[in-house]
Design an enzyme around this catalytic site. Structure first.
Site, mmCIF file in Angstrom:
data_model
loop_
_atom_site.group_PDB
_atom_site.id
_atom_site.type_symbol
_atom_site.label_atom_id
_atom_site.label_comp_id
_atom_site.label_asym_id
_atom_site.label_seq_id
_atom_site.Cartn_x
_atom_site.Cartn_y
_atom_site.Cartn_z
ATOM 1 N N LYS A 264 40.531 56.840 75.121
ATOM 2 C CA LYS A 264 39.806 58.125 75.158
ATOM 3 C C LYS A 264 38.374 57.930 74.630
ATOM 4 O O LYS A 264 37.419 58.515 75.162
ATOM 5 C CB LYS A 264 40.536 59.182 74.317
ATOM 6 N N THR B 275 39.528 64.052 72.370
ATOM 7 C CA THR B 275 40.454 64.292 71.266
ATOM 8 C C THR B 275 39.852 63.905 69.925
ATOM 9 O O THR B 275 38.991 63.014 69.866
ATOM 10 C CB THR B 275 41.745 63.462 71.501
ATOM 11 N N ASP B 276 40.359 64.523 68.864
ATOM 12 C CA ASP B 276 39.897 64.143 67.515
ATOM 13 C C ASP B 276 40.319 62.722 67.151
ATOM 14 O O ASP B 276 39.776 62.113 66.235
ATOM 15 C CB ASP B 276 40.392 65.143 66.461
ATOM 16 N N GLU B 277 41.313 62.181 67.909
ATOM 17 C CA GLU B 277 41.817 60.847 67.563
ATOM 18 C C GLU B 277 40.769 59.759 67.735
ATOM 19 O O GLU B 277 40.932 58.656 67.205
ATOM 20 C CB GLU B 277 43.045 60.494 68.404
ATOM 21 N N PHE C 268 50.368 69.869 80.089
ATOM 22 C CA PHE C 268 50.472 70.919 79.067
ATOM 23 C C PHE C 268 49.188 71.752 78.927
ATOM 24 O O PHE C 268 49.177 72.966 79.216
ATOM 25 C CB PHE C 268 50.870 70.248 77.750
ATOM 26 N N THR D 176 44.044 55.402 84.001
ATOM 27 C CA THR D 176 43.708 56.831 84.106
ATOM 28 C C THR D 176 42.623 57.236 83.113
ATOM 29 O O THR D 176 41.641 57.889 83.478
ATOM 30 C CB THR D 176 44.975 57.678 83.884
ATOM 31 N N ASN E 230 53.608 66.565 58.339
ATOM 32 C CA ASN E 230 54.688 66.619 59.338
ATOM 33 C C ASN E 230 55.993 67.153 58.759
ATOM 34 O O ASN E 230 56.675 67.963 59.392
ATOM 35 C CB ASN E 230 54.932 65.232 59.932
ATOM 36 N N TYR F 200 45.869 54.452 72.978
ATOM 37 C CA TYR F 200 45.526 55.758 73.562
ATOM 38 C C TYR F 200 44.142 56.213 73.096
ATOM 39 O O TYR F 200 43.259 56.538 73.905
ATOM 40 C CB TYR F 200 46.577 56.813 73.183
HETATM 41 P P1 NAD Z 1 49.824 65.885 79.384
HETATM 42 O O1 NAD Z 1 50.339 64.491 79.233
HETATM 43 O O2 NAD Z 1 50.722 67.024 79.125
HETATM 44 O O3 NAD Z 1 49.260 66.085 80.877
HETATM 45 C C1 NAD Z 1 48.498 65.094 81.520
HETATM 46 C C2 NAD Z 1 48.440 65.472 83.009
HETATM 47 O O4 NAD Z 1 47.610 64.517 83.675
HETATM 48 C C3 NAD Z 1 49.811 65.432 83.709
HETATM 49 O O5 NAD Z 1 49.969 66.579 84.515
HETATM 50 C C4 NAD Z 1 49.740 64.180 84.575
HETATM 51 O O6 NAD Z 1 50.534 64.244 85.747
HETATM 52 C C5 NAD Z 1 48.254 64.113 84.887
HETATM 53 N N1 NAD Z 1 47.796 62.763 85.224
HETATM 54 C C6 NAD Z 1 48.048 61.623 84.536
HETATM 55 N N2 NAD Z 1 47.463 60.578 85.166
HETATM 56 C C7 NAD Z 1 46.797 61.087 86.245
HETATM 57 C C8 NAD Z 1 45.993 60.515 87.250
HETATM 58 N N3 NAD Z 1 45.737 59.200 87.279
HETATM 59 N N4 NAD Z 1 45.463 61.316 88.200
HETATM 60 C C9 NAD Z 1 45.714 62.661 88.186
HETATM 61 N N5 NAD Z 1 46.488 63.255 87.252
HETATM 62 C C10 NAD Z 1 47.022 62.481 86.284
HETATM 63 O O7 NAD Z 1 48.535 65.953 78.480
HETATM 64 P P2 NAD Z 1 47.938 67.185 77.634
HETATM 65 O O8 NAD Z 1 48.586 67.210 76.324
HETATM 66 O O9 NAD Z 1 47.914 68.377 78.487
HETATM 67 O O10 NAD Z 1 46.450 66.667 77.421
HETATM 68 C C11 NAD Z 1 45.428 66.999 78.352
HETATM 69 C C12 NAD Z 1 44.130 66.339 77.902
HETATM 70 O O11 NAD Z 1 43.785 66.807 76.601
HETATM 71 C C13 NAD Z 1 44.222 64.824 77.795
HETATM 72 O O12 NAD Z 1 43.014 64.283 78.262
HETATM 73 C C14 NAD Z 1 44.375 64.558 76.305
HETATM 74 O O13 NAD Z 1 43.826 63.317 75.957
HETATM 75 C C15 NAD Z 1 43.592 65.716 75.719
HETATM 76 N N6 NAD Z 1 44.010 66.194 74.383
HETATM 77 C C16 NAD Z 1 45.311 66.545 74.177
HETATM 78 C C17 NAD Z 1 45.685 67.068 72.926
HETATM 79 C C18 NAD Z 1 47.093 67.509 72.641
HETATM 80 O O14 NAD Z 1 47.382 67.826 71.491
HETATM 81 N N7 NAD Z 1 47.978 67.569 73.611
HETATM 82 C C19 NAD Z 1 44.719 67.208 71.917
HETATM 83 C C20 NAD Z 1 43.394 66.796 72.182
HETATM 84 C C21 NAD Z 1 43.058 66.314 73.425
HETATM 85 O O1 DAU Z 2 45.048 64.888 67.740
HETATM 86 C C1 DAU Z 2 45.073 65.107 69.113
HETATM 87 C C2 DAU Z 2 46.179 64.284 69.738
HETATM 88 O O2 DAU Z 2 47.401 64.881 69.355
HETATM 89 C C3 DAU Z 2 46.071 64.183 71.261
HETATM 90 O O3 DAU Z 2 44.910 63.483 71.598
HETATM 91 C C4 DAU Z 2 47.296 63.462 71.841
HETATM 92 O O4 DAU Z 2 47.243 63.502 73.254
HETATM 93 C C5 DAU Z 2 48.544 64.163 71.361
HETATM 94 O O5 DAU Z 2 49.671 63.450 71.815
HETATM 95 C C6 DAU Z 2 48.566 64.265 69.838
HETATM 96 O O6 DAU Z 2 48.741 62.964 69.225
HETATM 97 P P1 DAU Z 2 49.679 62.775 67.933
HETATM 98 O O7 DAU Z 2 50.089 61.367 67.865
HETATM 99 O O8 DAU Z 2 49.056 63.360 66.727
HETATM 100 O O9 DAU Z 2 50.905 63.756 68.363
HETATM 101 P P2 DAU Z 2 52.482 63.569 68.314
HETATM 102 O O10 DAU Z 2 53.064 64.875 68.702
HETATM 103 O O11 DAU Z 2 52.932 62.360 69.046
HETATM 104 O O12 DAU Z 2 52.761 63.329 66.757
HETATM 105 C C7 DAU Z 2 52.338 64.258 65.781
HETATM 106 C C8 DAU Z 2 52.700 63.686 64.417
HETATM 107 O O13 DAU Z 2 54.133 63.658 64.299
HETATM 108 C C9 DAU Z 2 52.259 62.256 64.187
HETATM 109 O O14 DAU Z 2 51.907 62.100 62.820
HETATM 110 C C10 DAU Z 2 53.493 61.420 64.497
HETATM 111 C C11 DAU Z 2 54.610 62.329 64.068
HETATM 112 N N1 DAU Z 2 55.882 62.194 64.828
HETATM 113 C C12 DAU Z 2 55.825 62.263 66.188
HETATM 114 C C13 DAU Z 2 56.974 62.161 66.952
HETATM 115 C C14 DAU Z 2 56.902 62.222 68.455
HETATM 116 C C15 DAU Z 2 57.101 62.054 64.169
HETATM 117 O O15 DAU Z 2 57.163 62.024 62.926
HETATM 118 N N2 DAU Z 2 58.243 61.942 64.911
HETATM 119 C C16 DAU Z 2 58.225 61.977 66.277
HETATM 120 O O16 DAU Z 2 59.313 61.850 66.895
#
Ligand code: NAD
Ligand code: DAU
Length: 340
Positions: free
Chosen positions: A158, A128-130, A12, A103, A253, A154
């Site tokens: 991180k 991530t902020d997590e 993503f 990973t 949420n 997770y």
């Molecule tokens: P995502 O799950 O959409 O994408 C992860 C990608 O990494 C995928 O394309 C997957 O194929 C690839 N991947 C997984 N394991 C691998 C490996 N061993 N070698 C090579 N490629 C591999 O994740 P995202 O939401 O795009 O998040 C990207 C980064 O940002 C992550 O590090 C995540 O922790 C961080 N992040 C995400 C969010 C969020 O809200 N999505 C917020 C803060 C930080």
């Molecule tokens: O804060 C950054 C993080 O945000 C990233 O590091 C993670 O990669 C990303 O997955 C995300 O984590 P969250 O756990 O916050 O995101 P998620 O979309 O899974 O959930 C957002 C909120 O919604 C959380 O409070 C859980 C709730 N939720 C989630 C799902 C999937 C629901 O209530 N129902 C659901 O089905």
């Protein structure tokens, strides 16, 4: 011309970042390495592959494979590494805590070893902020010096990677930055995550599974704003520093889910409260004063505008959504939500 190795670029945020970089900065070549897990989708960059022959190249590989990445870095004369690759979903990490470690920890460390050996100009870890854990409703937002207190497998993985990145900076002088952003939303997000999952279910008149009472708060940022921040840090971040990135958009949420239903003109009766996520963090909120004051970045896209744009993207790209709803996804969905 500088060469940037982006890992996880079929996911993503990675694919949005590659698009953003190609559209804004012509002075860079991008090497995308992705293992193509369930979350990595070549469709996400199909058009880019054709348009940017010279400035973009994709390799299917695992970031844990030192020999492959090491050779690739030399072959492509890589200057920067940005590590997006991760197992990124909290619920999957609760179902199987081991998946994150390879990973998110070992993979990051492998890349650090490659970066050190090849004297990379900057290693940028996307975190991530997590890693900071959970806030109470009245607590001040996370700053870069808030202590690390991760609560899920997770976020623990991180946080472990962040500590390794810091250690390579302190011990080996590796030039690093870390970004810690809040919850991203926007195009190409896999529908296991809250916003696309709710959009998809609402479009199909399926129940919207809200965990617990829906009171948990996330601080939402549009992925394009995050991409701009990441580029600022790549170009101007002070070596060794961590930067928080947030969207100034805290929302419970339940309120977010109601906004989605309203835009799609679907009834609130689709909302179903289900068993809470174990160890569910109550609230995340980011204080982004450091990057705003030192690198002149701030989020530009309001949540209401961003959500509208995002829903429009999913409506315009229902094929994309239908294609990622694979058998594996349906099995996962049934397992996670079946008896909740
Ligand atoms: P995502 O799950 O959409 O994408 C992860 C990608 O990494 C995928 O394309 C997957 O194929 C690839 N991947 C997984 N394991 C691998 C490996 N061993 N070698 C090579 N490629 C591999 O994740 P995202 O939401 O795009 O998040 C990207 C980064 O940002 C992550 O590090 C995540 O922790 C961080 N992040 C995400 C969010 C969020 O809200 N999505 C917020 C803060 C930080
Ligand atoms: O804060 C950054 C993080 O945000 C990233 O590091 C993670 O990669 C990303 O997955 C995300 O984590 P969250 O756990 O916050 O995101 P998620 O979309 O899974 O959930 C957002 C909120 O919604 C959380 O409070 C859980 C709730 N939720 C989630 C799902 C999937 C629901 O209530 N129902 C659901 O089905």
């Amino acid at each position: 011309m500088k060469v940037c190795l982006v890992t996880g670029g079929m996911g993503f945020i990675g694919c949005n970042f590659i698009r953003f970089l190609l559209e804004t900065n012509e002075e860079i070549r991008i090497i995308n390495v992705d293992k193509l897990t369930y979350a990595g989708n070549p469709e996400n960059l199909k058009d880019i592959d054709k348009t940017y022959d010279f400035s973009y190249k994709f390799y299917k590989a695992d970031i844990c494979d030192f020999d492959f990445i090491d050779k690739l870095v030399r072959k492509e004369t890589v200057n920067f590494i940005i590590n997006f690759a991760a197992e990124s979903h909290v619920d999957r990490s609760i179902d199987n805590p081991s998946i994150c470690c390879d990973t998110n920890i070992f993979g990051a460390q492998t890349l650090l070893n490659v970066a050190r050996k090849n004297k990379i100009e900057k290693f940028l870890q996307i975190s991530t902020d997590e890693v900071y854990g959970s806030l109470g409703f009245e607590d001040p937002a996370f700053t870069e010096i808030t202590s690390l207190s991760p609560n899920s497998p997770y976020s623990a993985s991180k946080a472990s990677a962040d500590l390794l990145v810091r250690a390579y900076y302190k011990t080996f002088d590796l030039p690093i930055n870390i970004t810690r952003s809040s919850n991203n939303y926007g195009p190409y997000q896999f529908p296991e995550k809250l916003i696309p999952l709710m959009i998809h279910n609402a479009l199909n008149d399926k129940p919207l599974p809200v965990y617990g009472e829906g009171i948990n708060i996330r601080d939402w940022i549009h992925v394009k704003d995050n991409c701009e921040a990441i580029l600022q840090v790549l170009n101007y971040g002070k070596i060794g520093e961590i930067y928080n990135i947030g969207g100034d958009s805290e929302l419970q949420n339940i309120d977010l889910v109601k906004k989605i239903l309203k835009i799609l003109d679907k009834p609130d009766s689709l909302i179903t409260f289900v068993k809470d996520r174990p160890g569910h963090d109550l609230r995340y909120a980011i204080n982004h004063e450091k990057i705003t004051n030192t690198l002149n970045w701030e989020p530009k896209i309001s949540f209401d505008k961003g959500l509208e744009l995002t829903i429009k993207w999913y409506l315009d790209n229902q094929n994309w959504l239908d294609n990622v709803i694979s058998k594996e996804y349906l099995k996962y969905y049934e397992k996670l939500y079946g008896n909740r």
